[in-house]
Every structure is written in C-alpha cells, then in structure tokens.
Design a protein around this motif. Sequence first.
Motif, mmCIF file in Angstrom:
data_model
loop_
_atom_site.group_PDB
_atom_site.id
_atom_site.type_symbol
_atom_site.label_atom_id
_atom_site.label_comp_id
_atom_site.label_asym_id
_atom_site.label_seq_id
_atom_site.Cartn_x
_atom_site.Cartn_y
_atom_site.Cartn_z
ATOM 1 N N ASN A 84 -3.028 -6.435 1.828
ATOM 2 C CA ASN A 84 -3.712 -5.177 1.531
ATOM 3 C C ASN A 84 -5.198 -5.353 1.225
ATOM 4 N N LYS A 85 -5.578 -6.557 0.817
ATOM 5 C CA LYS A 85 -6.969 -6.791 0.437
ATOM 6 C C LYS A 85 -7.886 -6.998 1.645
ATOM 7 N N PHE A 86 -7.297 -7.178 2.820
ATOM 8 C CA PHE A 86 -8.081 -7.519 4.004
ATOM 9 C C PHE A 86 -8.518 -6.290 4.790
ATOM 10 N N LYS A 87 -9.729 -6.375 5.325
ATOM 11 C CA LYS A 87 -10.215 -5.313 6.204
ATOM 12 C C LYS A 87 -9.336 -5.228 7.436
ATOM 13 N N ASN A 88 -8.941 -6.382 7.944
ATOM 14 C CA ASN A 88 -8.087 -6.442 9.133
ATOM 15 C C ASN A 88 -6.960 -7.450 8.893
ATOM 16 N N PRO A 89 -5.793 -6.992 8.458
ATOM 17 C CA PRO A 89 -4.670 -7.890 8.155
ATOM 18 C C PRO A 89 -4.264 -8.799 9.308
ATOM 19 N N SER A 90 -4.530 -8.375 10.536
ATOM 20 C CA SER A 90 -4.124 -9.186 11.690
ATOM 21 C C SER A 90 -4.937 -10.472 11.799
ATOM 22 N N HIS A 91 -6.025 -10.574 11.025
ATOM 23 C CA HIS A 91 -6.880 -11.757 11.086
ATOM 24 C C HIS A 91 -6.476 -12.843 10.082
ATOM 25 N N TYR B 276 -11.811 -4.560 -3.388
ATOM 26 C CA TYR B 276 -11.242 -5.787 -3.927
ATOM 27 C C TYR B 276 -12.310 -6.804 -4.278
ATOM 28 N N LEU B 277 -13.448 -6.775 -3.594
ATOM 29 C CA LEU B 277 -14.557 -7.651 -3.939
ATOM 30 C C LEU B 277 -15.093 -7.294 -5.313
ATOM 31 N N SER B 278 -15.164 -6.031 -5.613
ATOM 32 C CA SER B 278 -15.654 -5.574 -6.928
ATOM 33 C C SER B 278 -14.715 -6.063 -8.026
ATOM 34 N N LEU B 279 -13.401 -6.025 -7.770
ATOM 35 C CA LEU B 279 -12.428 -6.481 -8.755
ATOM 36 C C LEU B 279 -12.567 -7.966 -8.992
ATOM 37 N N VAL B 280 -12.774 -8.736 -7.915
ATOM 38 C CA VAL B 280 -12.913 -10.182 -8.027
ATOM 39 C C VAL B 280 -14.153 -10.545 -8.822
ATOM 40 N N GLU B 281 -15.283 -9.868 -8.504
ATOM 41 C CA GLU B 281 -16.542 -10.190 -9.167
ATOM 42 C C GLU B 281 -16.520 -9.795 -10.629
ATOM 43 N N GLY B 282 -15.634 -8.845 -10.975
ATOM 44 C CA GLY B 282 -15.594 -8.380 -12.356
ATOM 45 C C GLY B 282 -14.638 -9.146 -13.231
ATOM 46 N N GLU C 258 -15.983 -24.038 -2.278
ATOM 47 C CA GLU C 258 -15.848 -22.779 -3.011
ATOM 48 C C GLU C 258 -16.918 -21.771 -2.595
ATOM 49 N N VAL C 259 -18.140 -22.264 -2.349
ATOM 50 C CA VAL C 259 -19.219 -21.383 -1.882
ATOM 51 C C VAL C 259 -18.858 -20.794 -0.518
ATOM 52 N N MET C 260 -18.312 -21.626 0.357
ATOM 53 C CA MET C 260 -17.891 -21.153 1.677
ATOM 54 C C MET C 260 -16.798 -20.102 1.558
ATOM 55 N N MET C 261 -15.864 -20.324 0.612
ATOM 56 C CA MET C 261 -14.770 -19.378 0.430
ATOM 57 C C MET C 261 -15.284 -18.023 -0.068
ATOM 58 N N GLU C 262 -16.273 -18.038 -0.944
ATOM 59 C CA GLU C 262 -16.858 -16.784 -1.419
ATOM 60 C C GLU C 262 -17.501 -16.018 -0.267
ATOM 61 N N SER C 263 -18.135 -16.745 0.628
ATOM 62 C CA SER C 263 -18.763 -16.114 1.787
ATOM 63 C C SER C 263 -17.702 -15.487 2.695
ATOM 64 N N LEU C 264 -16.615 -16.208 2.924
ATOM 65 C CA LEU C 264 -15.537 -15.682 3.761
ATOM 66 C C LEU C 264 -14.862 -14.481 3.099
ATOM 67 N N LYS D 16 -16.199 -12.256 1.194
ATOM 68 C CA LYS D 16 -17.056 -11.076 1.362
ATOM 69 C C LYS D 16 -16.952 -10.515 2.782
ATOM 70 N N HIS D 17 -16.669 -11.382 3.716
ATOM 71 C CA HIS D 17 -16.561 -10.944 5.115
ATOM 72 C C HIS D 17 -15.201 -10.307 5.415
ATOM 73 N N TYR D 18 -14.127 -10.869 4.826
ATOM 74 C CA TYR D 18 -12.775 -10.441 5.192
ATOM 75 C C TYR D 18 -12.158 -9.416 4.246
#
Length: 211
Positions: free
Chosen positions: A147-154, A204-210, A189-195, A197-199
């Motif tokens: 549910n957190k993904f923009k496109n679950p098929s990815h 859900y990004l707001s929840l993670v950052e908070g 970990e930096v790479m994962m944060e970038s991914l 934000k993309h996916y």
Amino acid sequence: MNQSYFQLPLDKQKNLINAGYKVFAVSPYNKASMLSISMEAGISKSLLFYYFRNKEEYYLFLFHTAIEFINEHKVQLKGEKVYDFFDLINMKIQGRMKIIAEYPYLYKFITRAYYETNEGIKSKLDEKKRIIMSIEEEEFLKVVDYNKFKNPSHVAILLKLVLSVAEGVMRGREDLNTEKILQGVREFEVMMESLKKHYYKEGYLSLVEGR
C-alpha cells in the motif's frame, strides 16, 4: 571429521573456519589447496588433515557451517504481519553485518560455492543450495506492505535492485576494519532513502520522516 576439532577453544575453531572461507572464496575448489589454508590458519598441513580427512570433507563442513550461521541470523517473518519494505531490508542487512563482523569471507565463499563447477563437490552441494538465501525473495514479497508504493507492481523489481546494490556496496570490504564496513552500510542507507522517495507515496514519506 575428527571430533577433537570441537574440543578446540572457540577462537581456534573460528580461525580454522575463517581460513577456509578466505581461501575458497578467492580460488575455485580445484585450485584451493589445503596447504594454503593451513598457512592462512597458522597451523601445519598435517594438523589440518588431523581434524579433516580431506579437502572435500573440510569444504562440505564449511558450507554446512555457513548455512547454519545464515539461518541463525535469518529474520523470522510471520505471515499474518505486514512489513515495511525498507524495514525488512534493514533487518536483512543488520543480520548480514553481524555475520561479516565474525566471518568476513562467508558470503563470498557461499557465492563461489553456489557456482562451483567441480562435478564431485557440485553434486553434494546441489541439495543444499536451496537454503542459501537468508530471506527468500518469495517469502519477502508475501509479507511486504504494498500500500505504501506508488506502483505496487514494481516491488519485485525494486527488491532485485536493492539486493544487487547491497551486494555491490559490500563487495571488496572483507579485509576492511569495522568502521569502513559501517561506512559502506551508511552509503547503502543513503541510497535506500533516495529509492524510498522515488517509490513511496507522499503520505507515507511524511510518516517516515516524522518518526
């Protein structure tokens, strides 16, 4: 194998294991010699053969031990629970880090063993290869929160990408000290944060950052 091996102090047992992982990780089975392993372990070749009758027995012992270490640090997933994709990846990496800290060449040994071409040893490994992965991709994909993904098929494609990145970040760091290995983890970990934000969807990004 000679049961007296298990009567050795744990540090000496660990030394014999790590010596084997290193030599077999660098060279294929046919080219790795017990002499090289004994020199790496700092013992005589005759003593190595005292503990293990031959190279094949020693190699299979190393493989079996590697599987036990991986299973010991395997993340136990519960089918009824839904997990955050990146939390799962983090748990996987933390488990790998614990193993690398004690057995730096274990994963490189496992990778080479998986593609070993020596027919004699290959036939004995085939039945064991199915349990190599610490978290099976199929199991992972069953419990991740889509549910957190923009496109679950990815998600399946992202998982393969992330595992490849993790392998690339850690490759070549076997002989480095703990701080430099941790540096690689921080890069990951930096790479994962970038991914993320993309996916992930914006909410859900707001929840993670908070957190």
